[in-house]
Design a protein around this motif. Structure first.
Motif, PDB file in Angstrom:
ATOM      1  N   ARG A  83       0.840  -1.203   0.000  1.00  0.00           N
ATOM      2  CA  ARG A  83       0.000   0.000   0.000  1.00  0.00           C
ATOM      3  C   ARG A  83       0.884   1.266   0.000  1.00  0.00           C
ATOM      4  N   LEU A  84       1.935   1.237   0.803  1.00  0.00           N
ATOM      5  CA  LEU A  84       2.851   2.375   0.857  1.00  0.00           C
ATOM      6  C   LEU A  84       3.506   2.594  -0.501  1.00  0.00           C
ATOM      7  N   TRP A  85       3.942   1.507  -1.128  1.00  0.00           N
ATOM      8  CA  TRP A  85       4.607   1.617  -2.430  1.00  0.00           C
ATOM      9  C   TRP A  85       3.632   2.097  -3.511  1.00  0.00           C
ATOM     10  N   SER A  86       2.411   1.624  -3.493  1.00  0.00           N
ATOM     11  CA  SER A  86       1.441   2.056  -4.503  1.00  0.00           C
ATOM     12  C   SER A  86       1.060   3.520  -4.304  1.00  0.00           C
ATOM     13  N   ASP A  87       0.976   3.970  -3.064  1.00  0.00           N
ATOM     14  CA  ASP A  87       0.699   5.390  -2.814  1.00  0.00           C
ATOM     15  C   ASP A  87       1.896   6.251  -3.171  1.00  0.00           C
ATOM     16  N   TYR A  88       3.111   5.735  -2.959  1.00  0.00           N
ATOM     17  CA  TYR A  88       4.307   6.508  -3.281  1.00  0.00           C
ATOM     18  C   TYR A  88       4.503   6.637  -4.790  1.00  0.00           C
ATOM     19  N   ASP A  89       3.987   5.693  -5.562  1.00  0.00           N
ATOM     20  CA  ASP A  89       4.082   5.788  -7.025  1.00  0.00           C
ATOM     21  C   ASP A  89       3.337   7.003  -7.567  1.00  0.00           C
ATOM     22  N   LYS A  90       2.350   7.486  -6.823  1.00  0.00           N
ATOM     23  CA  LYS A  90       1.583   8.658  -7.244  1.00  0.00           C
ATOM     24  C   LYS A  90       2.291   9.973  -6.914  1.00  0.00           C
ATOM     25  N   THR A  91       3.416   9.901  -6.218  1.00  0.00           N
ATOM     26  CA  THR A  91       4.164  11.099  -5.831  1.00  0.00           C
ATOM     27  C   THR A  91       4.808  11.725  -7.066  1.00  0.00           C
ATOM     28  N   PRO A  92       4.775  13.055  -7.181  1.00  0.00           N
ATOM     29  CA  PRO A  92       5.416  13.712  -8.331  1.00  0.00           C
ATOM     30  C   PRO A  92       6.927  13.458  -8.378  1.00  0.00           C
ATOM     31  N   GLN A  93       7.482  13.541  -9.586  1.00  0.00           N
ATOM     32  CA  GLN A  93       8.895  13.234  -9.803  1.00  0.00           C
ATOM     33  C   GLN A  93       9.808  14.186  -9.016  1.00  0.00           C
ATOM     34  N   ARG A  94       9.430  15.450  -8.906  1.00  0.00           N
ATOM     35  CA  ARG A  94      10.253  16.412  -8.153  1.00  0.00           C
ATOM     36  C   ARG A  94      10.417  15.984  -6.701  1.00  0.00           C
ATOM     37  N   LEU A  95       9.346  15.518  -6.112  1.00  0.00           N
ATOM     38  CA  LEU A  95       9.424  15.097  -4.713  1.00  0.00           C
ATOM     39  C   LEU A  95      10.225  13.820  -4.553  1.00  0.00           C
ATOM     40  N   LYS A  96      10.189  12.947  -5.548  1.00  0.00           N
ATOM     41  CA  LYS A  96      10.998  11.726  -5.481  1.00  0.00           C
ATOM     42  C   LYS A  96      12.487  12.055  -5.542  1.00  0.00           C
ATOM     43  N   ILE A  97      12.847  13.086  -6.298  1.00  0.00           N
ATOM     44  CA  ILE A  97      14.247  13.509  -6.353  1.00  0.00           C
ATOM     45  C   ILE A  97      14.671  14.069  -5.002  1.00  0.00           C
ATOM     46  N   VAL A  98      13.811  14.859  -4.387  1.00  0.00           N
ATOM     47  CA  VAL A  98      14.122  15.392  -3.057  1.00  0.00           C
ATOM     48  C   VAL A  98      14.213  14.250  -2.045  1.00  0.00           C
ATOM     49  N   ASP A  99      13.353  13.247  -2.172  1.00  0.00           N
ATOM     50  CA  ASP A  99      13.415  12.094  -1.276  1.00  0.00           C
ATOM     51  C   ASP A  99      14.727  11.330  -1.435  1.00  0.00           C
ATOM     52  N   ALA A 100      15.186  11.180  -2.675  1.00  0.00           N
ATOM     53  CA  ALA A 100      16.474  10.515  -2.901  1.00  0.00           C
ATOM     54  C   ALA A 100      17.607  11.305  -2.262  1.00  0.00           C
ATOM     55  N   TYR A 101      17.548  12.622  -2.365  1.00  0.00           N
ATOM     56  CA  TYR A 101      18.545  13.468  -1.718  1.00  0.00           C
ATOM     57  C   TYR A 101      18.482  13.324  -0.193  1.00  0.00           C
ATOM     58  N   LEU A 102      17.282  13.233   0.362  1.00  0.00           N
ATOM     59  CA  LEU A 102      17.131  13.041   1.803  1.00  0.00           C
ATOM     60  C   LEU A 102      17.734  11.715   2.259  1.00  0.00           C
ATOM     61  N   VAL A 103      17.521  10.666   1.487  1.00  0.00           N
ATOM     62  CA  VAL A 103      18.103   9.364   1.832  1.00  0.00           C
ATOM     63  C   VAL A 103      19.629   9.438   1.763  1.00  0.00           C
ATOM     64  N   TYR A 104      20.163  10.106   0.741  1.00  0.00           N
ATOM     65  CA  TYR A 104      21.611  10.266   0.612  1.00  0.00           C
ATOM     66  C   TYR A 104      22.189  11.020   1.810  1.00  0.00           C
ATOM     67  N   ILE A 105      21.557  12.108   2.199  1.00  0.00           N
ATOM     68  CA  ILE A 105      22.040  12.899   3.325  1.00  0.00           C
ATOM     69  C   ILE A 105      21.942  12.095   4.623  1.00  0.00           C
ATOM     70  N   LEU A 106      20.861  11.344   4.791  1.00  0.00           N
ATOM     71  CA  LEU A 106      20.714  10.513   5.984  1.00  0.00           C
ATOM     72  C   LEU A 106      21.816   9.467   6.058  1.00  0.00           C
ATOM     73  N   LEU A 107      22.085   8.800   4.944  1.00  0.00           N
ATOM     74  CA  LEU A 107      23.148   7.790   4.932  1.00  0.00           C
ATOM     75  C   LEU A 107      24.521   8.416   5.171  1.00  0.00           C
ATOM     76  N   THR A 108      24.742   9.614   4.659  1.00  0.00           N
ATOM     77  CA  THR A 108      26.004  10.307   4.906  1.00  0.00           C
ATOM     78  C   THR A 108      26.176  10.599   6.389  1.00  0.00           C
ATOM     79  N   GLY A 109      25.127  11.045   7.043  1.00  0.00           N
ATOM     80  CA  GLY A 109      25.192  11.299   8.482  1.00  0.00           C
ATOM     81  C   GLY A 109      25.434  10.029   9.277  1.00  0.00           C
ATOM     82  N   VAL A 110      24.803   8.928   8.871  1.00  0.00           N
ATOM     83  CA  VAL A 110      25.015   7.650   9.561  1.00  0.00           C
ATOM     84  C   VAL A 110      26.459   7.193   9.397  1.00  0.00           C
ATOM     85  N   VAL A 111      27.009   7.314   8.191  1.00  0.00           N
ATOM     86  CA  VAL A 111      28.396   6.916   7.954  1.00  0.00           C
ATOM     87  C   VAL A 111      29.345   7.780   8.791  1.00  0.00           C
ATOM     88  N   GLN A 112      29.096   9.080   8.859  1.00  0.00           N
ATOM     89  CA  GLN A 112      29.943   9.953   9.674  1.00  0.00           C
ATOM     90  C   GLN A 112      29.872   9.578  11.149  1.00  0.00           C
TER      91      GLN A 112
END
Length: 132
Positions: A31-60
């Motif tokens: 259900r989460l994945w099907s609802d996330y598929d409706k998210t606009p492409q701009r927000l998915k790019i921002v989400d990818a950036y958020l995941v990258y920043i989160l992983l960078t903080g975890v690695v640090q």
């Protein structure tokens, strides 16, 4: 006194959730994945950036725990940079989400992105100054 008595008497009504089965983990993920598929492409790019920043903080943080914080200013400024970048990106996501247009009526997506870039420049100037 009647409200106190009704507060302490046990409820004998049958709950509606007793007859229904709870959804499994896979149902929730689908259900989460099907609802996330409706998210606009701009927000998915921002989400990818958020995941990258989160992983960078975890690695640090893991590097700090394993190796140590000898140049403490370098670790602290890097971690402040990741936390600040995450907060700024989360604000960008909230402001550029089409579902939040009623909350941010005077702010377009382009204006939100310009604010994001300006705040990033200020953040990294502070971080560079803190490094020394």
């Amino acid at each position: 006194l009647t409200c106190c008595r009704s507060f302490f008497t046990p409820c004998t009504r049958k709950r509606s959730s007793d007859n229904m089965s709870t959804p499994g983990l896979m149902d929730v993920v689908k259900r989460l994945w099907s609802d996330y598929d409706k998210t606009p492409q701009r927000l998915k790019i921002v989400d990818a950036y958020l995941v990258y920043i989160l992983l960078t903080g975890v690695v640090q943080f893991v590097y700090c725990c394993l190796v140590g914080t000898f140049p403490f200013n370098a670790f602290l400024s890097g971690f402040i940079s990741t936390v600040g970048s995450f907060v700024l990106a989360a604000c960008l996501r909230v402001q550029s989400n089409p579902e939040n247009k009623t909350l941010f009526q005077g702010i377009s997506a382009e204006r939100a992105f310009a604010d994001f870039l300006f705040c990033h420049v200020i953040l990294h100037l502070v971080v560079m100054n803190f490094i020394g």
